[in-house]
Design an enzyme around this catalytic site. Structure first.
Site, PDB file in Angstrom:
ATOM      1  N   LEU A 126      54.477  42.210  43.111  1.00 10.03           N
ATOM      2  CA  LEU A 126      53.131  42.749  43.350  1.00 10.03           C
ATOM      3  C   LEU A 126      52.817  42.750  44.833  1.00 10.03           C
ATOM      4  O   LEU A 126      52.654  43.792  45.457  1.00 10.03           O
ATOM      5  CB  LEU A 126      52.103  41.918  42.576  1.00 10.03           C
ATOM      6  N   ASP A 127      52.722  41.565  45.401  1.00  7.47           N
ATOM      7  CA  ASP A 127      52.458  41.401  46.838  1.00  7.47           C
ATOM      8  C   ASP A 127      53.374  40.280  47.322  1.00  7.47           C
ATOM      9  O   ASP A 127      53.040  39.113  47.201  1.00  7.47           O
ATOM     10  CB  ASP A 127      50.992  41.029  47.056  1.00  7.47           C
TER      11      ASP A 127
END
Length: 689
Positions: free
Chosen positions: A365-366
């Protein structure tokens, strides 16, 4: 056989069966004990032909390994429980049995082991179970079938006189046992030879006479892995099935494995260092087999597993990726992970390229989805002749608003210690042409600022590691501002900053927090941290906090968390671990609660017509109660789909790869949008001043 058919029905006949009596080599038909020890898989058991059809009770005490032949197989059971030929010597008081086999006492207590149809160990409270001819277990022993006793701690249930006798033999050795000192080398301990020779472990290590246990376990582990490769992975390859090795069975693994095993042409081997963790998860998915393996300390086993697969997915802590990359290089196998590409890993680039493999990093995701959405927007802006002069990106995993009502405004899906200490990392970003350096030890929290992403949410942002290294990666050298940050609800940073200031996130071992120390209450611990008298009451501590400049709202939050109360502090050696354990018990996500993810990229774009556009790319995703959280899902799915792209030959480059090029991010984003990833873009325009 003779006594079963011709013996006196009023007498009991017993015999002892050894390995040589029923094991034969599958080709030679002979039994060689030394050869069997090394190659048990090459032998067949004739027990079901020669002995079990004539036994009323089988007492099983053999040592059994997974690659050894079984005494009684599942398919033997229905035959053994069929009615026997009528007995001609049946007489009053000695009726014919419903079937010959009545009971099995499985002393070895190996579920699905040498007695294959047993699926559990029975207990002392319920020592018996009935298995019918189809292998179904019934706890009511009044039913039809074979009675099984398989209590794995039966030796503990010994008579009083046996206990007393054993105690009388042990008693003379007690003084010697009391002289043992775990702080001294075993070689310096000189007890009675009986005690010395019986000592298996000292100072956390196997003693010399018992080091063979480690070698035996290693050999058994390797044998099990080789058997897995031979019986599962090689046939899968022959059937043109993809073989994926997933290392780590924690928070992110379920959605990742779920996605991988949706494809019927993919088999997954799931590995965890925690015994039982991978097994529980593997049962939920088809074509998934579990292994227990310590990647950090079992290189030979890791290499064996890597060689048998097409792609390795590492969901382990980032500190272990180096070992996994090395194993993939040795086995020439591709790898995927969600973690950042660190400088230590970059130094291995030539090894990875020379091996001709792709190691996909930052596929979560990040980092991960943030890269893909950013690069998609950047490429579109460039195609429309825009010049990007500012880039700001923020992302956060948060409790959904309805579950944010706690003093820290956060809920934990993994260790609170890990969440807090992430703020220990230094940060670097660019603002109006100036490079801003932020130190470690929580200093990023001093740079926390309010951020207005959605009017209905009070959020704050603080810098996330080194943003500037992505300027070249994104090819945004035209930017005067480049910032990547973490999102939290407003007030979080001030509370965690206070934890750092007060020493509550110290990882230094404190004597008063050791397991053998006296019980300590949170109020007393705060007295120590604030260097106050140990009897200082709650009001006195609040006064000290106020003098230290701790804001009233933070004091109130600490009260609500119980950090000034008479609650007992977990004796976990360090303040950080004690705080983490306490908050985890209070503020961990429950199964019926949900989280959500907020991501926002903001670009300032100069146009040739003196126009300045503000482009906002946003993503909001909610988790599902009683199912996958938003965080686990949107970290696990990109990783799984990146793996599928490698399996299908869609990743063009070798070496370390990140999803920042169009050939990679475009099809990966399409796959994620098919999984209901939702993002949207807003553009506002004004004239440059």
């Amino acid at each position: 056989k003779y006594w079963a058919e011709n013996g006196d029905p009023k007498r009991i006949y017993a015999t002892v069966i050894s390995r040589k009596d029923y094991l034969v080599h599958s080709e030679t038909g002979t039994f060689d004990p030394a050869h069997y020890e090394s190659h048990p898989e090459q032998y067949d058991s004739r027990f079901s032909e020669l002995y079990s059809p004539y036994a009323s009770i089988i007492v099983n005490g053999i040592f059994w390994a997974v690659n050894a032949p079984r005494l009684v197989r599942k398919e033997d059971l229905s035959r053994l429980l069929s009615p026997p030929v009528p007995q001609p010597n049946t007489q009053p008081g000695c009726p014919a049995l419903p079937h010959r086999l009545i009971a099995v006492c499985d002393i070895s207590a190996d579920p699905h082991g040498s007695i294959e149809f047993t699926d559990i160990c029975t207990t002392i409270d319920q020592p018996f179970a009935i298995y019918d001819s189809e292998g179904n277990r019934h706890d009511n022993i009044a039913g039809e079938g074979v009675v099984v006793c398989s209590v794995d701690n039966m030796p503990a249930q010994i008579p009083t006189e046996a206990t007393e006798y054993f105690g009388s033999l042990l008693l003379p050795f007690i003084p010697d046992l009391m002289t043992s000192d775990a702080n001294q080398p075993f070689s310096q301990w000189q007890p009675n030879p009986v005690i010395r020779n019986a000592t298996i472990i000292s100072n956390g290590k196997l003693t010399k006479d018992y080091e063979y246990i480690h070698l035996l376990r290693q050999k058994q582990g390797l044998d099990n892995l080789k058997r897995h490769v031979q019986t599962r992975l090689i046939p899968a390859k022959a059937a043109r099935k993809h073989r994926v090795l997933v290392l780590g069975a924690g928070y992110v693994a379920p959605p990742c494995v779920d996605c991988l095993t949706r494809d019927q042409d993919t088999v997954v081997t799931l590995v965890s260092a925690v015994k039982g963790e991978a097994e529980v998860l593997a049962k939920r998915f088809p074509e998934c087999v579990a292994f227990t393996l310590d990647v950090a300390n079992q290189q030979a086993e890791l290499d064996e597993l890597v060689k048998g697969h097409d792609v390795v997915v590492s969901l382990l802590p980032w500190t272990m990726h180096g070992k996994v990359v090395e194993a993939c290089v040795r086995g020439k196998k591709h790898m995927v992970t969600t973690s950042y590409l660190t400088e230590d890993l970059r130094a291995m680039q030539h090894l990875v390229q020379d091996a001709g493999i792709s190691v996909v990093m930052e596929a979560g995701l990040d980092p991960g989805i943030d890269h893909m959405l950013a690069m998609e927007a950047i490429d579109r802006i460039r195609e429309s002749e825009g010049r990007i002069v500012s880039f700001r990106s923020v992302c956060g995993g948060l409790p959904a608003p309805e579950y944010s009502n706690n003093p820290i405004k956060y809920r934990f899906s993994w260790s609170p210690k890990g969440v807090f200490l992430a703020a220990n990392s230094p940060a670097r970003y660019m603002d109006q042409g100036n490079v801003i350096e932020v130190g470690g030890e929580g200093a990023v929290l001093d740079h926390s600022t309010p951020v207005d992403i959605f009017p209905g949410l009070r959020l704050e942002q603080f810098p996330n590691r080194d943003s500037t290294k992505y300027i070249e990666e994104y090819n945004l050298t035209s930017c005067h501002t480049f910032f990547r940050g973490t999102l939290r609800y407003s007030g979080y940073a001030e509370i965690v900053r206070t934890f750092f200031r007060l020493g509550l996130l110290s990882t230094e071992v404190k004597d008063y927090l050791r397991e053998d120390s006296a019980s300590l209450h949170w109020r007393e611990l705060m007295c120590k941290m604030l260097e106050a008298n140990i009897s200082t009451p709650e009001k006195g501590l609040l006064a000290i906090l106020e003098k230290r400049g701790i804001k009233p709202e933070v004091q109130q939050a600490m009260l609500q968390m119980g950090l000034l109360s008479e609650e007992v502090v977990p004796p976990l050696n360090t303040p950080a671990d004690a705080l983490s354990s306490t908050l985890a018990q209070k503020y961990t996500f429950k199964s019926d609660e949900r989280d959500f993810i907020v991501m926002r990229h903001t670009f300032e774009v100069e146009r040739p017509n003196n126009q300045l556009d503000t482009v906002k790319v946003s993503m909001v995703q909610y988790g599902e109660p009683h199912s996958y959280s938003a965080m686990s899902k949107w970290v696990g799915l990109p990783c799984a789909h990146a793996t599928k792209m490698i399996l299908k030959g869609e990743v063009e480059k070798t070496g370390f790869v990140r999803p920042v090029e169009r050939y990679f991010y475009e099809p990966l984003l399409k796959r994620l949008r098919d999984e209901q990833l939702t993002d949207y873009t807003e553009v506002t325009t004004e004239l440059k001043r």
